[in-house]
Design an enzyme around this catalytic site. Structure first.
Site, PDB file in Angstrom:
ATOM      1  CE  LYS A 302      -3.947  -2.281   2.159  1.00  0.00           C
ATOM      2  NZ  LYS A 302      -4.991  -2.274   3.180  1.00  0.00           N
ATOM      3  CG  ASP A 343      -8.201  -0.404   3.512  1.00  0.00           C
ATOM      4  OD1 ASP A 343      -9.057  -1.203   3.078  1.00  0.00           O
ATOM      5  OD2 ASP A 343      -6.976  -0.598   3.413  1.00  0.00           O
TER       6      ASP A 343
HETATM    7  P1  NAP Z   1      -0.388  -4.875  11.165  1.00  0.00           P
HETATM    8  O1  NAP Z   1       0.056  -3.668  10.425  1.00  0.00           O
HETATM    9  O2  NAP Z   1       0.498  -6.050  11.224  1.00  0.00           O
HETATM   10  O3  NAP Z   1      -0.694  -4.416  12.668  1.00  0.00           O
HETATM   11  C1  NAP Z   1      -1.102  -5.339  13.630  1.00  0.00           C
HETATM   12  C2  NAP Z   1      -1.352  -4.645  14.951  1.00  0.00           C
HETATM   13  O4  NAP Z   1      -1.881  -5.608  15.844  1.00  0.00           O
HETATM   14  C3  NAP Z   1      -0.097  -4.082  15.596  1.00  0.00           C
HETATM   15  O5  NAP Z   1      -0.438  -2.912  16.290  1.00  0.00           O
HETATM   16  C4  NAP Z   1       0.318  -5.199  16.544  1.00  0.00           C
HETATM   17  O6  NAP Z   1       0.954  -4.744  17.714  1.00  0.00           O
HETATM   18  C5  NAP Z   1      -1.007  -5.745  16.973  1.00  0.00           C
HETATM   19  N1  NAP Z   1      -0.912  -7.160  17.325  1.00  0.00           N
HETATM   20  C6  NAP Z   1      -0.511  -8.166  16.508  1.00  0.00           C
HETATM   21  N2  NAP Z   1      -0.546  -9.341  17.177  1.00  0.00           N
HETATM   22  C7  NAP Z   1      -0.949  -9.058  18.447  1.00  0.00           C
HETATM   23  C8  NAP Z   1      -1.180  -9.853  19.588  1.00  0.00           C
HETATM   24  N3  NAP Z   1      -1.004 -11.172  19.565  1.00  0.00           N
HETATM   25  N4  NAP Z   1      -1.605  -9.240  20.719  1.00  0.00           N
HETATM   26  C9  NAP Z   1      -1.795  -7.909  20.746  1.00  0.00           C
HETATM   27  N5  NAP Z   1      -1.589  -7.088  19.687  1.00  0.00           N
HETATM   28  C10 NAP Z   1      -1.178  -7.669  18.544  1.00  0.00           C
HETATM   29  O7  NAP Z   1      -1.771  -5.414  10.607  1.00  0.00           O
HETATM   30  P2  NAP Z   1      -2.947  -4.551   9.924  1.00  0.00           P
HETATM   31  O8  NAP Z   1      -2.737  -4.498   8.466  1.00  0.00           O
HETATM   32  O9  NAP Z   1      -3.107  -3.291  10.670  1.00  0.00           O
HETATM   33  O10 NAP Z   1      -4.207  -5.512  10.137  1.00  0.00           O
HETATM   34  C11 NAP Z   1      -4.765  -5.644  11.432  1.00  0.00           C
HETATM   35  C12 NAP Z   1      -6.146  -6.289  11.336  1.00  0.00           C
HETATM   36  O11 NAP Z   1      -7.011  -5.515  10.548  1.00  0.00           O
HETATM   37  C13 NAP Z   1      -6.125  -7.690  10.704  1.00  0.00           C
HETATM   38  O12 NAP Z   1      -6.799  -8.559  11.560  1.00  0.00           O
HETATM   39  C14 NAP Z   1      -6.910  -7.546   9.429  1.00  0.00           C
HETATM   40  O13 NAP Z   1      -7.719  -8.685   9.199  1.00  0.00           O
HETATM   41  C15 NAP Z   1      -7.770  -6.354   9.706  1.00  0.00           C
HETATM   42  N6  NAP Z   1      -8.112  -5.638   8.461  1.00  0.00           N
HETATM   43  C16 NAP Z   1      -9.377  -5.766   7.998  1.00  0.00           C
HETATM   44  C17 NAP Z   1      -9.758  -5.120   6.851  1.00  0.00           C
HETATM   45  C18 NAP Z   1     -11.168  -5.260   6.353  1.00  0.00           C
HETATM   46  O14 NAP Z   1     -11.460  -4.800   5.249  1.00  0.00           O
HETATM   47  N7  NAP Z   1     -12.055  -5.849   7.096  1.00  0.00           N
HETATM   48  C19 NAP Z   1      -8.836  -4.325   6.146  1.00  0.00           C
HETATM   49  C20 NAP Z   1      -7.536  -4.199   6.651  1.00  0.00           C
HETATM   50  C21 NAP Z   1      -7.197  -4.872   7.810  1.00  0.00           C
HETATM   51  P3  NAP Z   1       2.536  -4.398  17.768  1.00  0.00           P
HETATM   52  O15 NAP Z   1       2.643  -2.993  17.294  1.00  0.00           O
HETATM   53  O16 NAP Z   1       2.866  -4.599  19.190  1.00  0.00           O
HETATM   54  O17 NAP Z   1       3.214  -5.387  16.860  1.00  0.00           O
END
Ligand code: NAP
Length: 522
Positions: A302, A343
């Site tokens: 992205k 998004d």
């Molecule tokens: P990302 O950039 O990898 O960020 C993940 C975040 O979650 C980070 O802040 C991380 O914390 C935290 N995290 C990861 N594992 C964890 C755990 N076990 N316990 C506590 N915190 C944890 O991922 P992202 O792209 O933001 O995506 C996050 C979520 O959004 C995903 O589940 C995805 O399915 C969802 N999403 C949905 C859509 C939709 O259209 N529905 C679109 C985009 C994303 P740290 O900073 O400590 O690593």
């Protein structure tokens, strides 16, 4: 390019002639136009086997006995293989496939072909390591060969190898197959019909594929709209890595089908890194005849997408977020490009709908956001933009603080970092989970403590869509909260993309159902 219509060919890799014959019938029932009998897979490839396979087959047969050096199973000499294929010609094979590198040993085969009424020769070459450096030179050699059909297959490193395969199809004077093998080259298989190929290969089942990256015939015809593709079909796709489990092809292709559009949407696996992204996109823009009109962009590209499209060509909030997930290609496919981040728009619209108002109704609302990654970043930027009062909670506190510093707008649109200890007794009106906690397969996990107090009427929004009702949403249901699912957000962002590309209202119900179907079967 060929004037004939592109054949949907199912390769058969059974070990016995009887089993291969049964697969032939199944391929015909599944909609194959032709089958490829891979004689090199048979335990015993002889005249008896050929008679079983070629006695009134339900579909025309390509007989192939691939040598090991080109991905086959056969250790025979080239002369022995040519002799077997000559027998296949005499017994009624419609086509035989023999390798360019082995043509010196094809004497008996060429003379059988000379006497046959209908059989044609496919001259093929395969590279399972990479795209040959001199594709044009290779094509020139195939053109000069005694074959009627050219076939080039090579391992793909990225979608640009599929673009190179389309160059081969356009450049070939004979009917041709050009395939970029592997997931990265999947588009070369899915779009073969658009570019007038002689054929494409699709497996009867996931296990029966004869080369890397082959889709199944059910996927090709169901998910990827094979039967609707024409030379004029507009192309859309999703760039990401991984991309194999993306919901977007199912959602967008269902929408194109429902709206009767001559369009198809394909997955484009591009390895991480700005260079790989640029190679893929530059290849698209350099080939306006491919008619790629729009792209979705997902992890990890992205930010690369925004850099390539250019900050001047995206909206203000996307610029602040630093990432886009949608590219519109105008000017008949050659650009200019425009970028959007659907998004954040999708999340804001889902929230606004739940609050019974417009995005502006978020002003002054107390919002807790869990996570500080990519999804949180887009949502927090938009929350601040629309004047919400946001507190961020993240496992790594410093990331939450950094995000808060970046987007805090003071009184209207405040963003601060909170302490994870507060999660048990949140005072927020809206809670948004942007962590993967609770995602399949860890479906019993929740980002909130089990005994966390949730006030009745709180809006709880989980961005996770698999499962649809996460543990967090079950907690919210039990506490009498209003809920928003990741499916709501995903469908919103896909619908917004559709509207940017197609300029008409997206068939949201169809898109939602396609996603639910996909989730139900995955
Ligand atoms: P990302 O950039 O990898 O960020 C993940 C975040 O979650 C980070 O802040 C991380 O914390 C935290 N995290 C990861 N594992 C964890 C755990 N076990 N316990 C506590 N915190 C944890 O991922 P992202 O792209 O933001 O995506 C996050 C979520 O959004 C995903 O589940 C995805 O399915 C969802 N999403 C949905 C859509 C939709 O259209 N529905 C679109 C985009 C994303 P740290 O900073 O400590 O690593």
């Amino acid at each position: 390019m060929s004037a004939r219509s592109t054949l949907l060919i199912v390769p058969l890799t059974d070990r016995s002639p009887a089993a291969m014959r049964r697969s032939m019938e199944a391929a015909a029932a599944a909609g194959a136009d032709a089958v490829e009998a891979r004689l090199d897979f048979l335990e015993k490839a002889d005249a008896g086997a050929l008679r079983t396979l070629l006695n009134h087959p339900p579909r025309p047969v390509i007989a192939t006995c691939r040598r090991r050096a080109e991905g086959g199973q056969c250790d025979w000499s080239d002369e022995q293989r040519a002799s077997l294929l000559a027998q296949a010609v005499r017994l009624g094979a419609r086509w035989v496939d023999f390798e360019l590198a082995s043509l010196g040993a094809a004497g008996e085969l060429l003379s059988a072909l000379g006497q046959a009424r209908q059989a044609e020769l496919i001259v093929s070459c395969h590279d399972f390591e990479h795209r040959p450096k001199d594709l044009a030179g290779l094509l020139a050699r195939l053109e000069e060969s005694p074959g009627q059909i050219n076939k080039i297959a090579f391992a793909a490193a990225g979608p640009e190898d599929a673009w190179a395969a389309f160059d081969v199809l356009r450049g070939s004077r004979k009917p041709a197959l050009a395939l970029a093998m592997g997931e990265a080259g999947l588009a070369s298989r899915l779009l073969a019909r658009k570019f007038g190929a002689f054929g494409t290969f699709a497996a009867l089942s996931g296990q029966a594929a004869s080369a890397p990256g082959q889709p199944t015939i059910a996927e090709l015809r169901g998910l990827y709209r094979w039967d609707s593709i024409s030379l004029a079909t507009a192309v859309y796709g999703v760039i990401g890595c991984p991309v194999g489990h993306s919901m977007s092809p199912a959602v967008h292709n269902a929408a194109f089908g429902a709206d009767g559009l001559d369009a198809v949407y394909v997955p484009l696996r591009v390895q991480s890194g700005a260079e790989a992204f640029t190679r893929c996109l530059d290849g698209i823009v350099e080939r306006p005849w491919m008619e790629v009109r729009g792209l979705s962009v997902t992890i990890p590209h992205k930010e690369n997408a925004l850099a390539r499209v250019g900050a001047a060509n995206v909206d203000e909030l996307s610029r602040a977020i630093g990432a886009i997930n949608t590219i519109v290609i105008t000017g008949d496919g050659a650009g200019p490009l425009a970028g959007w981040n659907t998004d954040y728009a999708a999340a804001m619209d889902a929230l606004a709908a739940s609050l019974g108002g417009r995005r502006e109704s978020l002003r002054g609302r107390r919002v807790a956001v869990l996570g500080a990654g990519g999804a949180a970043r887009a949502i927090v930027a938009a929350l601040a933009h629309y004047g919400a009062d946001t507190t961020l909670y993240n496992r790594t506190q410093s990331r939450a603080e950094q995000l808060a510093r970046e987007f805090d707008r003071g009184a209207a649109g405040a963003v601060r970092a909170g302490d994870l200890a507060e999660l048990g007794s949140l005072q927020a009106e809206i809670l948004i989970n942007c962590t993967p906690v609770g995602m399949h397969p860890h479906v019993d996990a929740s980002p909130l403590p089990a005994d966390a107090a949730l006030a009745r009427g709180t809006v709880v929004f989980d961005t996770i869509y698999n499962p649809i009702r996460t543990q967090l949403l079950r907690q919210a249901d039990a506490a009498g909260c209003r809920t928003i699912t990741g499916v709501d957000m995903f469908v919103n962002q896909a619908a917004a993309q559709y509207e940017l590309w197609i300029h008409r209202p997206a068939p949201r119900d169809i898109m939602r159902q396609a996603m639910l179907d996909r989730l139900g079967t995955s």
